[in-house]
Write an enzyme that holds these catalytic residues in place. Structure first.
Site, PDB file in Angstrom:
ATOM      1  N   TYR A  52      -1.588  27.368  30.547  1.00  0.00           N
ATOM      2  CA  TYR A  52      -1.634  28.594  31.809  1.00  0.00           C
ATOM      3  C   TYR A  52      -0.213  29.566  31.348  1.00  0.00           C
ATOM      4  O   TYR A  52       0.846  29.067  31.153  1.00  0.00           O
ATOM      5  CB  TYR A  52      -2.065  28.017  33.072  1.00  0.00           C
ATOM      6  N   GLY A  59      -2.656  32.745  38.245  1.00  0.00           N
ATOM      7  CA  GLY A  59      -3.035  33.110  39.772  1.00  0.00           C
ATOM      8  C   GLY A  59      -4.696  33.435  39.822  1.00  0.00           C
ATOM      9  O   GLY A  59      -5.392  32.206  38.485  1.00  0.00           O
TER      10      GLY A  59
END
Length: 506
Positions: A52, A59
């Site tokens: 990530y 998000g």
């Protein structure tokens, strides 16, 4: 010079860095951790692992894979798009604190940024280049994204910084003038700069420093009021407070007794009256409870200023990368909401003491401390002003942390509103200091009527010093100016430029 290690920063050190412009230096051990963490990020990128914020979007876009060739663009796009701050900027001292806290978090070695980034951030601090950061726009989870993006823009030569006269200046020109080379963000670095609680925490630290000073000042000002009202000292006897057991209550009673030691105005039970009103008699209990809250706030802040609030965090040389939620500001949100109540209460009880000083039905002083009651109003409307401020504080004290609005298409479905809590805590502190300034002005006038030669030596020294700030009320005048002069005299920041910027919040 304060050495930053990522784990040993104190509020006292932050006070020196931010209020006194002391410089910082990065510890060698911390820089080694930064280097090792960066190597882990570069391996992740080269091996095209799915991590990530490094090889994915952010998000709700966390499932979108990013091509290696687009990693730089991903990071700068993140900063530019997230720089959505609104409203007046944070005080410059808060902007400086924010940079110090962001640097300290990166030095823990869990964020994967390059050494050049932390070195540039330290250079900005030491050369007093402070970003202009709008106060509004943060939800306090996913970190202080909007405020920290405005900070990050300055590192890349974009955005605005505070000029010498308080104006907003293009950062590129200031960086060139100071000989600072803007950086080009690499993988993970944009995210590492903005995922964190540094806006709410920086504002929180400044709040705490101001509130701590305000709490100490509230004691000697209350003691001066006691002298003006010929208050009863028995209620401050240590036996009574030790019987209850709260250390902060015991400490307040002890300090109050020390302030009035040697006074010829202080009375004993039964001499003039048997008991004082609660706003006098219960000072140790009420002020002590506020000190309990402030101690809690200090404890949480000193954890947070040394915390890793990034996401993801990189451990074990990149073998363990955890996408978690340390950016969530709930601990600081609750602490700031607690602080709001604690400081508001110091103002509440102060305003009640002001009423006792000016109300002729509650004392034997001239009505409203007026030199010519009726012809001159004296301190009548000063009490109105104090009442207005404490009423406003009651509205501001409503907890921000009980609110939450989902964001990022419901991926981020619970947020802290900690930055709002922190901003409101600052407003309450500014209001409370002005209430105490009004009490101080009234108490000084009261003891003058009673006879300054009868006042305790410690409080007489305070009176003599502050008579140079606010003169005696010999006739009506525009007391607004007196209140602001006294407010300034009570302010813990001595740098007038920084003091003005903090006071602007109110």
């Amino acid at each position: 010079m304060v050495e930053l290690t990522g784990q040993s920063l104190t509020i006292e050190q932050l006070k020196r860095i931010c209020f006194e412009q002391e410089k910082v230096v990065i510890s060698e051990e911390s820089m080694k951790k930064v280097h090792e963490s960066r190597q882990a990020v570069e391996r992740i990128v080269s091996e095209k692992k799915t991590v990530y914020g490094i090889t994915t979007g952010f998000g709700k876009f966390s499932d979108v894979m990013i091509d290696g060739a687009d990693v730089q663009e991903l990071q700068i796009n993140l900063i530019r798009s997230h720089a959505c701050g609104i409203g007046h900027p944070f005080p410059e001292v808060v902007s400086r604190a924010m940079m110090v806290l962001r640097l300290n978090a990166l030095l823990k070695g869990f964020s994967g940024v390059r050494p050049v980034l932390v070195e540039t951030l330290a250079e900005l601090i030491n050369k007093q280049v402070h970003p202009v950061i709008p106060q509004q726009g943060s939800l306090g989870a996913s970190g202080d994204l909007a405020p920290l993006s405005h900070l990050a823009l300055v590192l890349v030569g974009e955005g605005k910084v505070h000029g010498e006269n308080g104006e907003a200046v293009d950062s590129a020109a200031v960086l060139a003038q100071k000989g600072i080379q803007p950086i080009v963000l690499q993988a993970k670095e944009g995210l590492a700069l903005i995922n964190g609680t540094q806006a709410m925490t920086a504002m929180g630290v400044v709040n705490y420093i101001e509130a701590e000073q305000l709490a100490y000042d509230s004691e000697w000002i209350a003691a001066l009021t006691m002298e003006g009202l010929e208050g009863i000292i028995d209620a401050f006897h240590p036996a009574s407070h030790e019987a209850r057991g709260y250390p902060q209550q015991i400490a307040v009673a002890k300090r109050m007794s020390e302030w009035v030691e040697g006074s010829k105005l202080i009375t004993r039970q039964g001499e003039k009256r048997v008991q004082d009103a609660y706003s006098i008699r219960c000072i140790p209990q009420v002020h002590g409870a506020s000190w309990q809250a402030l101690d809690y706030v200090k404890e949480k802040l000193e954890i947070e200023i040394n915390a890793a609030t990034d996401n993801p965090l990189i451990f074990e040389g990149g073998e363990l990368v955890i996408s978690g939620g340390n950016f969530h500001g709930q601990p600081i949100a609750l602490a700031m909401d607690f602080m709001k109540i604690a400081v508001a209460e110091l103002a509440n009880i102060s305003e009640r003491r002001i009423e006792r000083l000016v109300n002729p039905q509650l004392n034997d002083l001239p009505p409203f401390l007026s030199p010519e009651p009726g012809l001159q109003s004296g301190a009548m409307i000063m009490q109105y002003a104090a009442a207005s401020l404490v009423s406003e504080n009651k509205t501001l004290a409503h907890p921000a942390s009980v609110d939450s609005i989902p964001s990022s298409a419901n991926q981020e479905d619970h947020v802290s509103m900690g930055t709002i809590a922190s901003r409101h805590a600052s407003m309450i502190t500014q209001n409370a200091r002005r209430v105490l300034a009004i009490e101080c002005i009234c108490a000084m006038q009261a003891v003058e009527y009673k006879g300054i030669d009868k006042v305790s030596p410690k409080l007489r020294a305070k009176w003599e010093h502050l008579r140079n700030v606010v003169p005696s009320m010999t006739k009506d005048r525009m007391f607004s100016e007196d209140i602001e002069r006294m407010n300034k005299a009570l302010h813990p920041i001595t740098n007038e430029r920084l003091q003005k910027r903090v006071s602007d919040l109110a």
